[in-house]
Design a protein around this motif. Sequence first.
Motif, PDB file in Angstrom:
ATOM      1  N   ARG A  68       0.862  -1.183   0.000  1.00 40.94           N
ATOM      2  CA  ARG A  68       0.000   0.000   0.000  1.00 40.94           C
ATOM      3  C   ARG A  68       0.899   1.234   0.000  1.00 40.94           C
ATOM      4  NH1 ARG A  68      -5.363   0.910   0.854  1.00 40.94           N
ATOM      5  NH2 ARG A  68      -5.304  -0.609  -0.820  1.00 40.94           N
ATOM      6  N   GLU A  69       0.534   2.206  -0.805  1.00 38.91           N
ATOM      7  CA  GLU A  69       1.320   3.446  -0.838  1.00 38.91           C
ATOM      8  C   GLU A  69       0.831   4.381   0.264  1.00 38.91           C
ATOM      9  OE1 GLU A  69       1.257   7.098  -3.694  1.00 38.91           O
ATOM     10  OE2 GLU A  69       2.260   5.435  -4.730  1.00 38.91           O
ATOM     11  N   VAL A  77       2.513  -4.542   3.619  1.00 42.72           N
ATOM     12  CA  VAL A  77       1.527  -4.771   4.677  1.00 42.72           C
ATOM     13  C   VAL A  77       1.118  -6.238   4.717  1.00 42.72           C
ATOM     14  CG1 VAL A  77       0.549  -2.430   4.732  1.00 42.72           C
ATOM     15  CG2 VAL A  77      -0.423  -4.101   3.174  1.00 42.72           C
ATOM     16  N   THR A  78       0.849  -6.700   5.927  1.00 37.72           N
ATOM     17  CA  THR A  78       0.334  -8.055   6.145  1.00 37.72           C
ATOM     18  C   THR A  78      -0.854  -7.925   7.100  1.00 37.72           C
ATOM     19  OG1 THR A  78       1.481  -8.562   8.202  1.00 37.72           O
ATOM     20  CG2 THR A  78       2.747  -8.876   6.163  1.00 37.72           C
ATOM     21  N   PRO A  79      -1.601  -9.008   7.297  1.00 36.37           N
ATOM     22  CA  PRO A  79      -2.729  -8.921   8.249  1.00 36.37           C
ATOM     23  C   PRO A  79      -2.294  -8.643   9.692  1.00 36.37           C
ATOM     24  CG  PRO A  79      -3.034 -10.751   6.737  1.00 36.37           C
ATOM     25  CD  PRO A  79      -1.626 -10.261   6.526  1.00 36.37           C
ATOM     26  N   ALA A  80      -0.987  -8.565   9.948  1.00 35.47           N
ATOM     27  CA  ALA A  80      -0.522  -8.201  11.296  1.00 35.47           C
ATOM     28  C   ALA A  80      -0.591  -6.706  11.538  1.00 35.47           C
ATOM     29  CB  ALA A  80       0.925  -8.680  11.491  1.00 35.47           C
ATOM     30  N   ARG A  85      -3.941   4.568   6.048  1.00 32.98           N
ATOM     31  CA  ARG A  85      -5.060   5.334   5.494  1.00 32.98           C
ATOM     32  C   ARG A  85      -4.561   6.685   4.985  1.00 32.98           C
ATOM     33  NH1 ARG A  85      -7.129   0.936   7.459  1.00 32.98           N
ATOM     34  NH2 ARG A  85      -9.084   0.948   8.618  1.00 32.98           N
ATOM     35  N   PRO A  86      -5.163   7.192   3.892  1.00 33.91           N
ATOM     36  CA  PRO A  86      -4.734   8.503   3.392  1.00 33.91           C
ATOM     37  C   PRO A  86      -4.878   9.616   4.430  1.00 33.91           C
ATOM     38  CG  PRO A  86      -6.501   7.567   2.010  1.00 33.91           C
ATOM     39  CD  PRO A  86      -6.198   6.564   3.067  1.00 33.91           C
ATOM     40  N   SER A 112       2.528  -0.817  10.704  1.00 29.74           N
ATOM     41  CA  SER A 112       3.368  -1.025   9.513  1.00 29.74           C
ATOM     42  C   SER A 112       4.586  -0.108   9.498  1.00 29.74           C
ATOM     43  CB  SER A 112       2.550  -0.744   8.254  1.00 29.74           C
ATOM     44  OG  SER A 112       2.218   0.634   8.195  1.00 29.74           O
ATOM     45  N   GLY A 113       4.635   0.864  10.434  1.00 27.35           N
ATOM     46  CA  GLY A 113       5.727   1.835  10.439  1.00 27.35           C
ATOM     47  C   GLY A 113       5.443   3.026   9.554  1.00 27.35           C
ATOM     48  N   ALA A 114       4.229   3.110   9.010  1.00 34.33           N
ATOM     49  CA  ALA A 114       3.928   4.143   8.012  1.00 34.33           C
ATOM     50  C   ALA A 114       4.277   5.558   8.506  1.00 34.33           C
ATOM     51  CB  ALA A 114       2.448   4.072   7.606  1.00 34.33           C
ATOM     52  N   VAL A 115       3.811   5.909   9.705  1.00 34.39           N
ATOM     53  CA  VAL A 115       4.033   7.277  10.205  1.00 34.39           C
ATOM     54  C   VAL A 115       5.525   7.516  10.465  1.00 34.39           C
ATOM     55  CG1 VAL A 115       3.564   8.839  12.146  1.00 34.39           C
ATOM     56  CG2 VAL A 115       1.694   7.517  11.111  1.00 34.39           C
TER      57      VAL A 115
END
Length: 268
Positions: A68-69, A77-80, A85-86, A112-115
């Motif tokens: 996911r971008e 990403v995994t189900p974990a 979210r945008p 996921s570490g996104a932030v």
Amino acid sequence: MTIDGLLRQGLLDPTDARILIAHALQCSRVQLVIRALESLSEPALENIQRLFQRRLAGEPIAYITGQREFFGLPFHVTPAVLIPRPETELLVELAARYLPEGGSAIDLGTGSGAVAVALAHLRTEASMTASDISEAALEVAKQNAASNKVSVQFLHSDWYGTINGEFDLIVSNPPYIVAGDAHLSQGDLRFEPLSALTDHQNGLDALSRIVQGAPAHLKAGGWLLMEHGYDQADAVQALLRDAGWESVQSWPDLAGILRVSGAHLPVN
Ligand code: GLN
């Protein structure tokens, strides 16, 4: 069967279908247009049909493709982990604004570490830490820091449980959906980790714990920024004020919904 033929069957939303076909054929969506009339091999067709079945059973596209971008960066990403979210990009923008030059930041419940990864990518001079209670999530977050070539220190922690020291900024997108909320049993959320979505209480438990522990982990003038639900700005502002914070603010996302609230400690 051709790519065009598959799309014309109309089994899935056309965008979903294109993403899954491109994923199966390991090509871009632009290449799909060029290859539209090419016959698909039997194994390729079977592979695509398996992906279509998963989507028809409701599985989120991001878990099927594993990608996911977020903030213009690719995330595994995994189900974990929660799917980024945008609207969470607002949290990153505000964090980048309020983190002082060369400062230190921690992302609590990084998933996921996104932030943390997006912030580290924007602010390469800053020192970035990220924590999660889930070891499986931390594994995914570590992969994302590595693949996006940023340096983040990861800690296994239940909120502030094992966190030492003080930071210039605390940022978090915690579970904030009320237990039993109808959204939890709809769409993508059915497949996401429940503990990343809800506190199993009134939706304010994790937010409250983050507020309570923040002063002990922030430097003078340090900022706390939290994402919350579409109807929680007043409640989160009240949590902050009741805990003695001044300068309490909320910020709207691109849909105009107050989505992030926060405050900073006095400078001295
Ligand atoms: N924003 C997400 C949703 O409503 C929830 C994310 C969270 O609980 N932190 O689907």
